[in-house]
Design a protein around this motif. Structure first.
Motif, mmCIF file in Angstrom:
data_model
loop_
_atom_site.group_PDB
_atom_site.id
_atom_site.type_symbol
_atom_site.label_atom_id
_atom_site.label_comp_id
_atom_site.label_asym_id
_atom_site.label_seq_id
_atom_site.Cartn_x
_atom_site.Cartn_y
_atom_site.Cartn_z
ATOM 1 N N SER A 16 -10.800 -0.198 -0.485
ATOM 2 C CA SER A 16 -11.377 -1.207 0.059
ATOM 3 C C SER A 16 -10.543 -2.429 -0.631
ATOM 4 O O SER A 16 -10.495 -3.368 0.289
ATOM 5 C CB SER A 16 -12.868 -1.268 -0.051
ATOM 6 N N ASP A 17 -10.381 -2.577 -1.790
ATOM 7 C CA ASP A 17 -9.748 -3.637 -2.136
ATOM 8 C C ASP A 17 -8.231 -3.866 -1.766
ATOM 9 O O ASP A 17 -8.002 -5.006 -1.920
ATOM 10 C CB ASP A 17 -9.928 -3.616 -3.923
ATOM 11 N N MET A 18 -7.576 -2.859 -1.749
ATOM 12 C CA MET A 18 -6.195 -3.134 -1.181
ATOM 13 C C MET A 18 -6.338 -3.457 0.083
ATOM 14 O O MET A 18 -5.648 -4.200 0.746
ATOM 15 C CB MET A 18 -5.477 -1.611 -1.188
ATOM 16 N N MET A 19 -7.251 -3.063 1.098
ATOM 17 C CA MET A 19 -7.395 -3.558 2.287
ATOM 18 C C MET A 19 -7.749 -4.998 2.722
ATOM 19 O O MET A 19 -7.560 -5.764 3.559
ATOM 20 C CB MET A 19 -8.070 -2.678 3.400
ATOM 21 N N ALA A 20 -8.380 -5.410 1.412
ATOM 22 C CA ALA A 20 -8.901 -7.022 1.482
ATOM 23 C C ALA A 20 -7.763 -7.836 1.055
ATOM 24 O O ALA A 20 -8.143 -8.936 1.064
ATOM 25 C CB ALA A 20 -10.199 -6.958 0.593
ATOM 26 N N LYS A 21 -6.646 -7.503 0.390
ATOM 27 C CA LYS A 21 -5.703 -8.176 0.014
ATOM 28 C C LYS A 21 -5.195 -9.136 1.076
ATOM 29 O O LYS A 21 -5.022 -8.415 2.100
ATOM 30 C CB LYS A 21 -4.594 -7.360 -0.746
ATOM 31 N N LYS A 22 -4.832 -10.194 0.889
ATOM 32 C CA LYS A 22 -4.208 -11.323 1.776
ATOM 33 C C LYS A 22 -2.724 -11.767 1.126
ATOM 34 O O LYS A 22 -2.120 -12.614 1.810
ATOM 35 C CB LYS A 22 -5.207 -12.454 2.050
ATOM 36 N N SER A 23 -2.177 -11.018 0.102
ATOM 37 C CA SER A 23 -1.049 -11.415 -0.351
ATOM 38 C C SER A 23 0.083 -10.487 -0.022
ATOM 39 O O SER A 23 1.410 -10.716 -0.011
ATOM 40 C CB SER A 23 -0.943 -11.113 -1.890
ATOM 41 N N GLU A 24 0.088 -9.490 1.018
ATOM 42 C CA GLU A 24 0.975 -8.937 1.816
ATOM 43 C C GLU A 24 0.754 -8.827 3.361
ATOM 44 O O GLU A 24 -0.293 -8.988 3.785
ATOM 45 C CB GLU A 24 1.099 -7.575 1.357
ATOM 46 N N ASN A 25 1.912 -8.481 3.908
ATOM 47 C CA ASN A 25 1.748 -8.228 5.406
ATOM 48 C C ASN A 25 0.914 -7.000 5.813
ATOM 49 O O ASN A 25 1.152 -5.896 4.882
ATOM 50 C CB ASN A 25 3.288 -7.989 6.227
ATOM 51 N N ILE A 27 1.444 -4.448 7.666
ATOM 52 C CA ILE A 27 2.165 -3.129 7.610
ATOM 53 C C ILE A 27 2.677 -2.421 6.178
ATOM 54 O O ILE A 27 2.557 -1.339 5.871
ATOM 55 C CB ILE A 27 3.294 -2.907 8.499
ATOM 56 N N ASP A 28 2.791 -3.579 5.238
ATOM 57 C CA ASP A 28 3.109 -3.018 3.906
ATOM 58 C C ASP A 28 1.957 -2.411 3.432
ATOM 59 O O ASP A 28 1.927 -1.551 2.426
ATOM 60 C CB ASP A 28 3.578 -4.305 3.120
ATOM 61 N N ILE A 29 0.849 -3.012 3.619
ATOM 62 C CA ILE A 29 -0.545 -2.711 2.826
ATOM 63 C C ILE A 29 -0.884 -1.156 3.437
ATOM 64 O O ILE A 29 -1.271 -0.412 2.685
ATOM 65 C CB ILE A 29 -1.590 -3.666 3.329
ATOM 66 N N TYR A 30 -0.675 -1.052 4.667
ATOM 67 C CA TYR A 30 -0.946 0.234 5.330
ATOM 68 C C TYR A 30 0.346 1.320 4.789
ATOM 69 O O TYR A 30 -0.196 2.566 4.881
ATOM 70 C CB TYR A 30 -0.721 0.344 6.870
ATOM 71 N N TYR A 31 1.393 1.082 4.682
ATOM 72 C CA TYR A 31 2.302 1.811 4.048
ATOM 73 C C TYR A 31 2.011 2.223 2.557
ATOM 74 O O TYR A 31 1.881 3.402 2.304
ATOM 75 C CB TYR A 31 3.650 0.816 3.883
ATOM 76 N N THR A 32 1.350 1.311 1.622
ATOM 77 C CA THR A 32 0.945 1.718 0.484
ATOM 78 C C THR A 32 -0.269 2.669 0.500
ATOM 79 O O THR A 32 -0.370 3.441 -0.402
ATOM 80 C CB THR A 32 0.581 0.455 -0.420
ATOM 81 N N ILE A 33 -1.202 2.410 1.316
ATOM 82 C CA ILE A 33 -2.273 3.009 1.620
ATOM 83 C C ILE A 33 -1.903 4.576 1.847
ATOM 84 O O ILE A 33 -2.441 5.522 1.258
ATOM 85 C CB ILE A 33 -3.328 2.437 2.670
ATOM 86 N N SER A 45 -9.865 12.799 6.063
ATOM 87 C CA SER A 45 -10.586 12.308 7.176
ATOM 88 C C SER A 45 -11.516 11.261 6.788
ATOM 89 O O SER A 45 -12.094 10.442 7.495
ATOM 90 C CB SER A 45 -11.298 13.585 8.078
ATOM 91 N N ASP A 46 -12.145 11.436 5.531
ATOM 92 C CA ASP A 46 -13.012 10.480 5.145
ATOM 93 C C ASP A 46 -12.501 9.039 4.817
ATOM 94 O O ASP A 46 -13.050 8.199 4.981
ATOM 95 C CB ASP A 46 -13.701 10.957 3.660
ATOM 96 N N LEU A 47 -11.351 9.242 4.215
ATOM 97 C CA LEU A 47 -10.403 8.025 4.151
ATOM 98 C C LEU A 47 -9.973 7.258 5.282
ATOM 99 O O LEU A 47 -9.951 6.038 5.523
ATOM 100 C CB LEU A 47 -9.201 8.309 3.224
ATOM 101 N N LEU A 48 -9.630 8.069 6.516
ATOM 102 C CA LEU A 48 -9.524 7.556 7.691
ATOM 103 C C LEU A 48 -10.555 6.976 8.480
ATOM 104 O O LEU A 48 -10.640 5.739 8.958
ATOM 105 C CB LEU A 48 -8.964 8.845 8.815
ATOM 106 N N ALA A 123 2.078 5.066 8.548
ATOM 107 C CA ALA A 123 1.443 3.921 8.243
ATOM 108 C C ALA A 123 1.314 3.190 9.206
ATOM 109 O O ALA A 123 0.242 2.455 9.662
ATOM 110 C CB ALA A 123 2.257 3.108 7.109
ATOM 111 N N ILE A 124 2.514 3.130 10.225
ATOM 112 C CA ILE A 124 2.278 2.348 11.573
ATOM 113 C C ILE A 124 1.229 2.807 12.458
ATOM 114 O O ILE A 124 0.587 2.105 13.029
ATOM 115 C CB ILE A 124 3.691 2.550 12.299
ATOM 116 N N ILE A 125 1.101 4.391 12.448
ATOM 117 C CA ILE A 125 -0.074 5.014 13.353
ATOM 118 C C ILE A 125 -1.399 4.651 12.831
ATOM 119 O O ILE A 125 -2.156 4.329 13.559
ATOM 120 C CB ILE A 125 0.408 6.447 13.431
ATOM 121 N N LEU A 126 -1.434 4.535 11.429
ATOM 122 C CA LEU A 126 -2.691 4.187 10.737
ATOM 123 C C LEU A 126 -3.307 2.922 11.460
ATOM 124 O O LEU A 126 -4.276 2.697 11.616
ATOM 125 C CB LEU A 126 -2.478 4.286 9.119
ATOM 126 N N LYS A 127 -2.229 1.982 11.328
ATOM 127 C CA LYS A 127 -2.389 0.412 11.548
ATOM 128 C C LYS A 127 -2.917 0.377 13.121
ATOM 129 O O LYS A 127 -3.881 -0.341 13.381
ATOM 130 C CB LYS A 127 -1.453 -0.423 11.365
#
Length: 230
Positions: A16-25, A27-33, A45-48, A123-127
């Motif tokens: 949740s903290d990572m998704m709330a970040k506003k310091s990156e684009n 798609i970069d956040i989804y890649y890291t996630i 599936s729980d994370l999804l 990551a792109i599909i996740l987004k």
């Protein structure tokens, strides 16, 4: 010994903290996630479900992506968009329990023979799933079925209620609650079945008003064919 950081022991909080970040684009956040949370997850599936249900936008897309090029994003979306849309639609039609829906969504999208295996594509599909207007998913309960003949009969009986509701829509009250209180008032004394028909007509009128300049009731509102799914 340093105390353990509770966030390190709580992947849901870290996600949740990572998704709330506003310091990156985004798609970069989804890649890291995907790389840090999904690759070796015991219950992906729980994370999804958590990713899709996250409120608000992810990242700051005014910033340039650093980990995946925009060309790669465009090409991947073009390749998988139709598959993603049809997969989500088919699963929604099954009206599965919540956990079962996300378990099946994970298997179909990320674990099928044609699913991508590289982190970039995943990551792109996740987004793309996060931005799907049909998600997050909720199971429909207590669905009322009604044949065309009964629907048309009840609709005709409710014509005065619907006409009054249209009048209230076109009054343009200064407060939204003033308007909504009148629309709800008209349904309060109705039986459950009549109320469902009333709200079906109201929803239909509201949907059509998005393409017109006002609220009207056309002859289509009483067309029984419109009640049946095609």
């Amino acid at each position: 010994m340093k105390p353990l950081n509770s966030n390190n022991c709580n992947p849901q909080k870290r996600l949740s903290d990572m998704m709330a970040k506003k310091s990156e684009n985004s798609i970069d956040i989804y890649y890291t996630i995907y790389q840090e949370f999904f690759l070796h997850a015991e219950n992906p599936s729980d994370l999804l479900k958590q990713v899709i249900e996250f409120p608000g936008n992810v990242g700051d897309d005014s910033l340039a992506p650093q980990k995946i090029s925009q060309q790669t994003v465009s090409e991947t979306i073009k390749q998988y968009q139709s598959f993603l849309t049809s997969s989500v639609d088919l699963l929604i039609k099954q009206n599965l329990p919540l956990d079962s829906f996300y378990e099946n969504l994970w298997k179909v999208v990320f674990c099928s023979p044609t699913s991508p295996k590289d982190v970039e594509s995943c990551a792109i599909i996740l987004k793309s799933l996060k931005s799907n207007p049909a998600l997050p998913y909720f199971q429909a309960i207590d669905l009322l079925e009604m044949d065309n003949k009964e629907f048309t009969s009840r609709l005709e009986k409710l014509r005065p209620h619907i006409t009054e509701a249209i009048h209230m829509f076109n009054r343009h009250f200064p407060q939204k609650t003033q308007e909504s209180s009148q629309i709800c008032r008209l349904a309060q004394s109705l039986s459950f079945e009549d109320a469902c028909v009333y709200w079906a007509a109201i929803i239909n009128i509201i949907r059509k008003s998005a393409f017109t300049s006002g609220y009207t009731q056309s002859s289509e509102d009483s067309n029984p064919i419109k009640h049946m799914s095609e």
